[in-house]
Scaffold this motif. Structure first.
Motif, PDB file in Angstrom:
ATOM      1  N   LEU A   1      -1.366 -19.247  10.476  1.00  0.00           N
ATOM      2  CA  LEU A   1      -0.824 -17.998  11.000  1.00  0.00           C
ATOM      3  C   LEU A   1       0.609 -18.175  11.496  1.00  0.00           C
ATOM      4  CD1 LEU A   1      -3.875 -16.565  12.995  1.00  0.00           C
ATOM      5  CD2 LEU A   1      -3.052 -15.878  10.744  1.00  0.00           C
ATOM      6  N   MET A   2       0.954 -19.379  11.872  1.00  0.00           N
ATOM      7  CA  MET A   2       2.314 -19.645  12.348  1.00  0.00           C
ATOM      8  C   MET A   2       3.358 -19.461  11.253  1.00  0.00           C
ATOM      9  SD  MET A   2       3.210 -20.698  15.508  1.00  0.00           S
ATOM     10  CE  MET A   2       4.404 -22.009  15.265  1.00  0.00           C
ATOM     11  N   THR A   3       2.936 -19.456   9.986  1.00  0.00           N
ATOM     12  CA  THR A   3       3.893 -19.281   8.891  1.00  0.00           C
ATOM     13  C   THR A   3       4.339 -17.834   8.732  1.00  0.00           C
ATOM     14  OG1 THR A   3       2.085 -18.981   7.282  1.00  0.00           O
ATOM     15  CG2 THR A   3       2.863 -21.230   7.667  1.00  0.00           C
ATOM     16  N   ILE A   4       3.700 -16.902   9.433  1.00  0.00           N
ATOM     17  CA  ILE A   4       4.061 -15.478   9.333  1.00  0.00           C
ATOM     18  C   ILE A   4       5.259 -15.204  10.233  1.00  0.00           C
ATOM     19  CG2 ILE A   4       3.226 -13.114   9.590  1.00  0.00           C
ATOM     20  CD1 ILE A   4       0.390 -14.187   9.357  1.00  0.00           C
ATOM     21  N   PRO A   5       6.285 -14.538   9.755  1.00  0.00           N
ATOM     22  CA  PRO A   5       7.421 -14.186  10.625  1.00  0.00           C
ATOM     23  C   PRO A   5       6.984 -13.300  11.778  1.00  0.00           C
ATOM     24  CG  PRO A   5       7.990 -13.889   8.306  1.00  0.00           C
ATOM     25  CD  PRO A   5       6.515 -14.149   8.348  1.00  0.00           C
ATOM     26  N   GLY A   6       7.422 -13.641  12.980  1.00  0.00           N
ATOM     27  CA  GLY A   6       7.071 -12.870  14.159  1.00  0.00           C
ATOM     28  C   GLY A   6       5.822 -13.351  14.867  1.00  0.00           C
ATOM     29  N   ILE A   7       5.133 -14.338  14.314  1.00  0.00           N
ATOM     30  CA  ILE A   7       3.937 -14.900  14.936  1.00  0.00           C
ATOM     31  C   ILE A   7       4.280 -16.288  15.456  1.00  0.00           C
ATOM     32  CG2 ILE A   7       1.531 -15.588  14.628  1.00  0.00           C
ATOM     33  CD1 ILE A   7       1.949 -12.614  14.453  1.00  0.00           C
TER      34      ILE A   7
ATOM     35  N   ILE B   1      16.133 -10.902   7.034  1.00  0.00           N
ATOM     36  CA  ILE B   1      14.902 -10.233   7.452  1.00  0.00           C
ATOM     37  C   ILE B   1      14.196  -9.650   6.238  1.00  0.00           C
ATOM     38  CG2 ILE B   1      15.897  -9.668   9.690  1.00  0.00           C
ATOM     39  CD1 ILE B   1      16.204  -6.778   8.659  1.00  0.00           C
ATOM     40  N   ASP B   2      12.973  -9.238   6.464  1.00  0.00           N
ATOM     41  CA  ASP B   2      12.174  -8.609   5.416  1.00  0.00           C
ATOM     42  C   ASP B   2      12.853  -7.304   4.979  1.00  0.00           C
ATOM     43  OD1 ASP B   2      10.267  -7.405   3.812  1.00  0.00           O
ATOM     44  OD2 ASP B   2       8.590  -8.130   5.028  1.00  0.00           O
ATOM     45  N   PRO B   3      13.075  -7.112   3.694  1.00  0.00           N
ATOM     46  CA  PRO B   3      13.700  -5.850   3.248  1.00  0.00           C
ATOM     47  C   PRO B   3      12.938  -4.612   3.672  1.00  0.00           C
ATOM     48  CG  PRO B   3      13.661  -7.471   1.470  1.00  0.00           C
ATOM     49  CD  PRO B   3      12.830  -8.033   2.587  1.00  0.00           C
ATOM     50  N   ARG B   4      11.612  -4.703   3.773  1.00  0.00           N
ATOM     51  CA  ARG B   4      10.823  -3.547   4.209  1.00  0.00           C
ATOM     52  C   ARG B   4      11.160  -3.166   5.646  1.00  0.00           C
ATOM     53  NH1 ARG B   4       6.830  -6.375   0.717  1.00  0.00           N
ATOM     54  NH2 ARG B   4       6.892  -7.972   2.335  1.00  0.00           N
ATOM     55  N   LEU B   5      11.408  -4.185   6.496  1.00  0.00           N
ATOM     56  CA  LEU B   5      11.790  -3.893   7.871  1.00  0.00           C
ATOM     57  C   LEU B   5      13.170  -3.236   7.920  1.00  0.00           C
ATOM     58  CD1 LEU B   5      11.388  -4.027  10.895  1.00  0.00           C
ATOM     59  CD2 LEU B   5      12.161  -6.400  10.858  1.00  0.00           C
TER      60      LEU B   5
ATOM     61  N   ILE C   1      -2.225 -10.963   8.349  1.00  0.00           N
ATOM     62  CA  ILE C   1      -3.028 -11.922   9.118  1.00  0.00           C
ATOM     63  C   ILE C   1      -4.450 -11.965   8.594  1.00  0.00           C
ATOM     64  CG2 ILE C   1      -4.072 -12.287  11.388  1.00  0.00           C
ATOM     65  CD1 ILE C   1      -1.443 -11.237  12.590  1.00  0.00           C
ATOM     66  N   TRP C   2      -5.021 -10.796   8.330  1.00  0.00           N
ATOM     67  CA  TRP C   2      -6.394 -10.774   7.814  1.00  0.00           C
ATOM     68  C   TRP C   2      -6.478 -11.469   6.460  1.00  0.00           C
ATOM     69  CZ3 TRP C   2      -8.389  -8.762   3.298  1.00  0.00           C
ATOM     70  CH2 TRP C   2      -9.784  -8.782   3.189  1.00  0.00           C
ATOM     71  N   ALA C   3      -5.513 -11.224   5.580  1.00  0.00           N
ATOM     72  CA  ALA C   3      -5.524 -11.842   4.252  1.00  0.00           C
ATOM     73  C   ALA C   3      -5.433 -13.362   4.360  1.00  0.00           C
ATOM     74  CB  ALA C   3      -4.376 -11.297   3.406  1.00  0.00           C
ATOM     75  N   ILE C   4      -4.588 -13.849   5.245  1.00  0.00           N
ATOM     76  CA  ILE C   4      -4.438 -15.297   5.402  1.00  0.00           C
ATOM     77  C   ILE C   4      -5.708 -15.914   5.982  1.00  0.00           C
ATOM     78  CG2 ILE C   4      -3.221 -17.035   6.780  1.00  0.00           C
ATOM     79  CD1 ILE C   4      -0.677 -15.501   6.324  1.00  0.00           C
ATOM     80  N   MET C   5      -6.312 -15.254   6.957  1.00  0.00           N
ATOM     81  CA  MET C   5      -7.523 -15.796   7.564  1.00  0.00           C
ATOM     82  C   MET C   5      -8.713 -15.727   6.618  1.00  0.00           C
ATOM     83  SD  MET C   5      -7.168 -14.265  11.437  1.00  0.00           S
ATOM     84  CE  MET C   5      -8.485 -15.248  12.091  1.00  0.00           C
ATOM     85  N   ALA C   6      -8.801 -14.659   5.844  1.00  0.00           N
ATOM     86  CA  ALA C   6      -9.958 -14.479   4.965  1.00  0.00           C
ATOM     87  C   ALA C   6      -9.867 -15.337   3.704  1.00  0.00           C
ATOM     88  CB  ALA C   6     -10.103 -13.007   4.585  1.00  0.00           C
TER      89      ALA C   6
ATOM     90  N   THR D   1      -1.472 -19.432   3.089  1.00  0.00           N
ATOM     91  CA  THR D   1      -0.339 -19.372   3.999  1.00  0.00           C
ATOM     92  C   THR D   1       0.576 -18.239   3.563  1.00  0.00           C
ATOM     93  OG1 THR D   1       0.860 -21.006   2.677  1.00  0.00           O
ATOM     94  CG2 THR D   1      -0.421 -21.823   4.556  1.00  0.00           C
ATOM     95  N   TYR D   2       1.510 -17.892   4.424  1.00  0.00           N
ATOM     96  CA  TYR D   2       2.394 -16.763   4.148  1.00  0.00           C
ATOM     97  C   TYR D   2       3.476 -17.151   3.147  1.00  0.00           C
ATOM     98  CZ  TYR D   2       5.768 -13.010   4.892  1.00  0.00           C
ATOM     99  OH  TYR D   2       6.628 -11.961   4.712  1.00  0.00           O
ATOM    100  N   HIS D   3       3.712 -16.248   2.181  1.00  0.00           N
ATOM    101  CA  HIS D   3       4.782 -16.423   1.215  1.00  0.00           C
ATOM    102  C   HIS D   3       5.625 -15.140   1.220  1.00  0.00           C
ATOM    103  CE1 HIS D   3       2.993 -20.075  -0.409  1.00  0.00           C
ATOM    104  NE2 HIS D   3       1.834 -19.438  -0.425  1.00  0.00           N
TER     105      HIS D   3
END
Length: 340
Positions: free
Chosen positions: A210-216, A292-296, A320-325, A329-331
């Motif tokens: 979860l630490m790989t997610i920006p903002g977490i 930053i994320d273009p969506r943001l 977060i749910w996708a990574i946990m389930a 890791t985040y890409h």
């Protein structure tokens, strides 16, 4: 008649039991003291035991599971509609017994002692952060009465607190010294809790991913890993975001859909961590817009800042749910045009 289902209303010292058989007939309705709980259930054959999810429910669930019972925890808000009339322990136990047999009921996974220990660290940390803020604000207000201005911000305030007390009457200086020492002690305890959370983070694979997610950060990653026992209890990331209260509140009727503000249901602490994390990304966007994320960036161009942070918190909850389930890791998914 054999007991098949039991509704258990928990308390500190008095526990209400409501048991039924396979036909729905009431077999047992009695109150138990704390010392009578485990001996009573040890004598019973394996059965379904329902409880409301509360502070002590996870402990009793683990103990009854050791005795061979099938224990299921339910959110109290979902049990309340089954209370027929009045507020008594017997009525609550009967409502729990009725709710646990419903096929559409949603259940809360039982947490392990390690997860509860991590959550206790988070609750303590949250309390100490509030106390530290209260102490600094108290010092700032007292000194302001004598014309001393403490700059905003924790680090700047600490420089004043750690240093020499400004020229004020001796009685006021004594009070400021007492509050300053209390603030310093609270800050030291916070640092100790942060070190313990860092150790817990290194030993937990879910938190590290979860630490790989920006903002977490470490606090958000450990809190999410300790709070979500089984991510597969949610059918999708959308349902997980709704569980956190990050989806619009619906007031639809007569074929018209009316969406309001977010529901703010679920865990307030987790929701706050996600929104604060996205707020940090927004601040970073002001100084480094290209990273930053273009969506943001699109959201900030179209929507107010707070709306954008909450919307990104909703999206991050789904990630977060996708990574946990899925155990991934985040890409970062950058747009081809921006990459070019």
């Amino acid at each position: 008649m054999q007991i098949t289902t039991i509704g258990l209303d928990l308390a500190k010292s008095a526990f209400q039991v409501h048991g039924i058989d396979a036909t729905g007939q009431v077999v047992v309705r009695k109150s138990l003291r704390r010392s009578q709980m485990l001996p009573f259930f040890a004598k019973l054959p394996s059965c379904l035991v329902g409880m409301e999810a509360c502070g002590t429910s996870h402990h009793w669930a683990r103990e009854l599971i050791k005795l061979g019972h099938d224990v299921r925890l339910m959110p109290p808000a979902y049990v309340k509609p089954y209370v027929k009339r009045g507020k008594t322990d017997a009525a609550d136990a009967e409502a729990v017994c009725e709710a646990v047999t419903r096929p559409t009921m949603r259940f809360v996974p039982v947490k392990s002692p390690e997860q509860q220990a991590a959550l206790s660290m988070h609750r303590t940390r949250d309390l100490l952060v509030k106390q530290r803020t209260q102490l600094i604000n108290m010092i700032r207000g007292l000194l302001a009465e004598f014309g001393v201005d403490i700059p905003k911000g924790l680090e700047r305030a600490r420089q004043i607190i750690d240093g020499k007390v400004p020229e004020v009457p001796i009685d006021a200086a004594r009070i400021v010294t007492t509050l300053s020492q209390q603030a310093i002690d609270t800050h030291i305890r916070l640092r100790e809790i942060d070190r313990d959370l860092a150790v817990w983070l290194r030993g937990n694979d879910v938190a590290r991913r979860l630490m790989t997610i920006p903002g977490i950060g470490p606090v958000g990653a450990t809190a999410l890993a300790a709070s979500v026992t089984d991510p597969h209890q949610f059918r999708s990331g959308r349902q997980f975001a709704a569980w956190l209260g990050l989806t619009p509140l619906q007031k639809s009727s007569g074929g018209k859909e009316r969406l309001g503000r977010i529901t703010k249901m679920g865990d307030k602490y987790l929701r706050k961590l996600l929104v604060v994390g996205m707020t940090a990304l927004v601040r970073r966007a002001k100084y480094n817009p290209g990273k930053i994320d273009p969506r943001l960036a699109d959201l900030l161009a179209r929507k107010p800042t707070r709306v954008a942070t909450v919307a990104m918190a909703n999206k991050t909850a789904r990630v977060i749910w996708a990574i946990m389930a899925r155990g991934e890791t985040y890409h970062a998914d950058h747009r081809p045009a921006l990459a070019a």
